[in-house]
Motif scaffolding. Structure first.
Motif, PDB file in Angstrom:
ATOM      1  N   MET A  90      67.600  34.749  27.747  1.00 20.13           N
ATOM      2  CA  MET A  90      68.571  35.725  28.245  1.00 20.13           C
ATOM      3  C   MET A  90      69.348  35.056  29.262  1.00 20.13           C
ATOM      4  O   MET A  90      68.490  34.553  30.238  1.00 20.13           O
ATOM      5  N   ASP A  91      70.433  35.528  29.490  1.00 21.50           N
ATOM      6  CA  ASP A  91      71.305  34.906  30.668  1.00 21.50           C
ATOM      7  C   ASP A  91      70.865  35.844  32.070  1.00 21.50           C
ATOM      8  O   ASP A  91      70.760  35.481  32.980  1.00 21.50           O
ATOM      9  N   ASN A  92      70.862  37.175  31.509  1.00 21.79           N
ATOM     10  CA  ASN A  92      70.379  38.175  32.510  1.00 21.79           C
ATOM     11  C   ASN A  92      69.064  38.873  32.192  1.00 21.79           C
ATOM     12  O   ASN A  92      68.958  39.985  31.769  1.00 21.79           O
ATOM     13  N   PRO A  93      67.764  38.155  32.091  1.00 25.90           N
ATOM     14  CA  PRO A  93      66.837  38.856  31.804  1.00 25.90           C
ATOM     15  C   PRO A  93      66.304  40.147  32.530  1.00 25.90           C
ATOM     16  O   PRO A  93      66.511  40.312  33.667  1.00 25.90           O
ATOM     17  N   PRO A  94      65.842  40.922  31.908  1.00 21.96           N
ATOM     18  CA  PRO A  94      65.378  42.338  32.659  1.00 21.96           C
ATOM     19  C   PRO A  94      64.114  42.013  33.351  1.00 21.96           C
ATOM     20  O   PRO A  94      63.388  41.158  33.157  1.00 21.96           O
ATOM     21  N   PHE A  95      63.775  42.988  34.533  1.00 17.78           N
ATOM     22  CA  PHE A  95      62.739  42.790  35.206  1.00 17.78           C
ATOM     23  C   PHE A  95      61.585  43.349  34.582  1.00 17.78           C
ATOM     24  O   PHE A  95      60.576  42.673  34.575  1.00 17.78           O
ATOM     25  N   ARG A  96      61.587  44.392  33.799  1.00 16.89           N
ATOM     26  CA  ARG A  96      60.565  45.075  32.944  1.00 16.89           C
ATOM     27  C   ARG A  96      61.055  45.040  31.546  1.00 16.89           C
ATOM     28  O   ARG A  96      62.272  45.266  31.152  1.00 16.89           O
ATOM     29  N   HIS A  97      60.098  44.652  30.644  1.00 14.43           N
ATOM     30  CA  HIS A  97      60.233  44.772  29.116  1.00 14.43           C
ATOM     31  C   HIS A  97      58.988  45.156  28.677  1.00 14.43           C
ATOM     32  O   HIS A  97      58.197  44.542  28.513  1.00 14.43           O
ATOM     33  N   GLN A  98      59.018  46.359  27.837  1.00 10.06           N
ATOM     34  CA  GLN A  98      57.817  46.981  27.124  1.00 10.06           C
ATOM     35  C   GLN A  98      58.181  46.485  25.608  1.00 10.06           C
ATOM     36  O   GLN A  98      59.354  46.628  24.805  1.00 10.06           O
ATOM     37  N   THR A  99      57.173  45.905  25.035  1.00  5.03           N
ATOM     38  CA  THR A  99      57.281  45.207  23.694  1.00  5.03           C
ATOM     39  C   THR A  99      57.089  46.291  22.587  1.00  5.03           C
ATOM     40  O   THR A  99      57.519  45.739  21.343  1.00  5.03           O
ATOM     41  N   ASN A 100      56.303  47.570  22.650  1.00  2.43           N
ATOM     42  CA  ASN A 100      55.904  48.180  21.735  1.00  2.43           C
ATOM     43  C   ASN A 100      56.829  49.691  22.209  1.00  2.43           C
ATOM     44  O   ASN A 100      56.276  50.538  22.734  1.00  2.43           O
ATOM     45  N   THR A 101      57.672  49.824  21.143  1.00  3.15           N
ATOM     46  CA  THR A 101      58.436  51.141  21.313  1.00  3.15           C
ATOM     47  C   THR A 101      57.661  52.431  20.790  1.00  3.15           C
ATOM     48  O   THR A 101      58.248  53.429  21.263  1.00  3.15           O
ATOM     49  N   LEU A 102      56.661  52.221  20.233  1.00  4.71           N
ATOM     50  CA  LEU A 102      55.780  53.269  19.749  1.00  4.71           C
ATOM     51  C   LEU A 102      55.110  53.649  21.066  1.00  4.71           C
ATOM     52  O   LEU A 102      54.540  54.859  20.941  1.00  4.71           O
ATOM     53  N   TYR A 103      54.783  52.950  21.930  1.00  6.57           N
ATOM     54  CA  TYR A 103      53.945  53.292  23.175  1.00  6.57           C
ATOM     55  C   TYR A 103      54.952  54.098  23.968  1.00  6.57           C
ATOM     56  O   TYR A 103      54.566  54.682  25.113  1.00  6.57           O
ATOM     57  N   THR A 104      56.270  53.570  24.047  1.00  6.62           N
ATOM     58  CA  THR A 104      57.127  53.969  25.204  1.00  6.62           C
ATOM     59  C   THR A 104      57.153  55.499  25.601  1.00  6.62           C
ATOM     60  O   THR A 104      57.206  55.899  26.698  1.00  6.62           O
ATOM     61  N   PRO A 105      57.069  56.510  24.536  1.00  7.72           N
ATOM     62  CA  PRO A 105      57.060  57.919  24.932  1.00  7.72           C
ATOM     63  C   PRO A 105      55.850  58.357  25.760  1.00  7.72           C
ATOM     64  O   PRO A 105      56.009  59.034  26.714  1.00  7.72           O
ATOM     65  N   MET A 106      54.629  57.368  25.723  1.00 13.44           N
ATOM     66  CA  MET A 106      53.352  57.671  26.696  1.00 13.44           C
ATOM     67  C   MET A 106      53.876  57.301  28.194  1.00 13.44           C
ATOM     68  O   MET A 106      53.465  57.965  28.895  1.00 13.44           O
ATOM     69  N   THR A 107      54.412  56.115  28.283  1.00 15.33           N
ATOM     70  CA  THR A 107      54.690  55.576  29.682  1.00 15.33           C
ATOM     71  C   THR A 107      55.948  56.617  30.053  1.00 15.33           C
ATOM     72  O   THR A 107      56.072  56.470  31.407  1.00 15.33           O
ATOM     73  N   THR A 108      56.903  57.085  29.244  1.00 19.72           N
ATOM     74  CA  THR A 108      58.144  57.710  29.511  1.00 19.72           C
ATOM     75  C   THR A 108      57.507  59.128  30.467  1.00 19.72           C
ATOM     76  O   THR A 108      58.224  59.542  31.433  1.00 19.72           O
ATOM     77  N   LEU A 109      56.336  59.742  30.268  1.00 19.48           N
ATOM     78  CA  LEU A 109      55.726  60.975  30.787  1.00 19.48           C
ATOM     79  C   LEU A 109      55.568  60.662  32.521  1.00 19.48           C
ATOM     80  O   LEU A 109      55.798  61.488  32.970  1.00 19.48           O
TER      81      LEU A 109
END
Length: 321
Positions: free
Chosen positions: A247-266
């Motif tokens: 990527m030209d502008n890579p993100p600082f953080r990238h979570q690979t598993n969208t199924l886990y995202t709701p847990m970290t969003t808490l």
């Protein structure tokens, strides 16, 4: 062609092996991969998986992230000491009640997972700064954002990595450098199997009865089911990482598993920090049926999706542009 030099640590198995092979097999041959490991005698699996890329777009080198001399010798062996992309992947795990673990065991985890990264950057970062060009990619974990039951020391090591990189990222911008934290959830690898096996051997004699029962009958009992439900393959992590480094502008953080995202969003939903702790407590101790039902629902989503959501969306965007 001007290939980018990629240095990867911890490539004897798991995520590191998949990273090295996937990047070396890049269809456009954009990268020259130096896949490193502490003990090169354990490189048979990588040699087999690398196939025709070995000696062409992939070379295997010795590097121990816990040894400054080893790191320097490896970097010195590269043409002009140049590293365009550093992928810090080497790490180790530790599970169990802290009263059943020794301080030396904890220090080893921190020395590998955190100070291993620091040693790498002490050797590679100055050259990147001089060239004002480079990308530092760290294979972190969702446990660098949110602690998980009986992963106290491992989570601490990943929290340290995340805080270190978050601080360093501000300085890196001044030198036109990118830092990216790849944050997988559970990944089905030899690494995880060994961590589980070591967990099964933990001497629980120093733990009280409630804690010992919690570790044996709740954590270890559900370990396999959680990985079966949420677990990604190392190849999936490699695909995400390849996307990030191209990527030209890579993100600082990238979570690979969208199924886990709701847990970290808490964690971000409640500034006081009580919500994720209370939620995990209730899931584990008060709502066993809800916990199992949630895992079954997520399992169904995984079966229907098959592939990584984010990568597929990005591919669609690329086609449209």
């Amino acid at each position: 062609m001007n290939q980018k030099v990629v240095l990867i640590t911890g490539c004897s198995s798991g995520i590191g092996l998949s990273l090295a092979v996937r990047i070396a097999k890049d269809e456009k041959k954009r990268f020259m991969v130096y896949a490193t490991m502490r003990n090169v005698s354990r490189g048979a699996a990588l040699v087999e998986a690398a196939g025709k890329t070995l000696g062409r777009t992939l070379e295997i080198k010795q590097l121990d992230v816990c040894d400054e001399k080893s790191i320097k010798a490896c970097v010195d062996s590269l043409p002009e000491r140049k590293v365009d992309i550093l992928i810090s992947n080497a790490g180790m795990g530790l599970i169990g009640p802290i009263e059943c673990q020794t301080i030396d065991e904890m220090k080893t985890v921190m020395d590998t997972n955190f100070f291993g990264l620091v040693r790498l950057l002490q050797e590679v970062l100055p050259d990147m700064k001089k060239r004002k060009k480079g990308h530092i990619v760290v294979i972190s974990s969702v446990m660098g954002i949110q602690g998980i039951l009986f992963n106290d020391v491992y989570a601490a090591s990943k929290f340290a990595v995340e805080g270190f990189c978050e601080s360093l990222a501000v300085q890196a911008l001044r030198f036109n450098l990118n830092i990216s934290l790849i944050e997988p959830g559970p990944v089905i690898t030899e690494f995880e199997r060994k961590v589980f096996e070591e967990g099964m051997k933990v001497d629980l004699s120093k733990a009280d009865k409630v804690t010992a029962d919690m570790f044996t009958n709740i954590y270890l009992k559900n370990y396999s089911q959680i990985f079966e439900t949420l677990g990604q393959t190392p190849e999936d992590i490699a695909e995400h990482t390849l996307k990030i480094i191209t990527m030209d502008n890579p993100p600082f953080r990238h979570q690979t598993n969208t199924l886990y995202t709701p847990m970290t969003t808490l964690k971000y939903a409640d500034p006081n920090g009580d919500l994720p702790i209370d939620t995990f407590y209730k899931m584990v101790f008060e709502h066993d049926k809800v916990f199992n039902a949630s895992l079954n629902f997520l399992k169904m989503l995984r079966w229907r999706s098959r592939k990584s959501f984010t990568i597929d969306k990005d591919k669609d965007k690329d086609k449209a542009s």
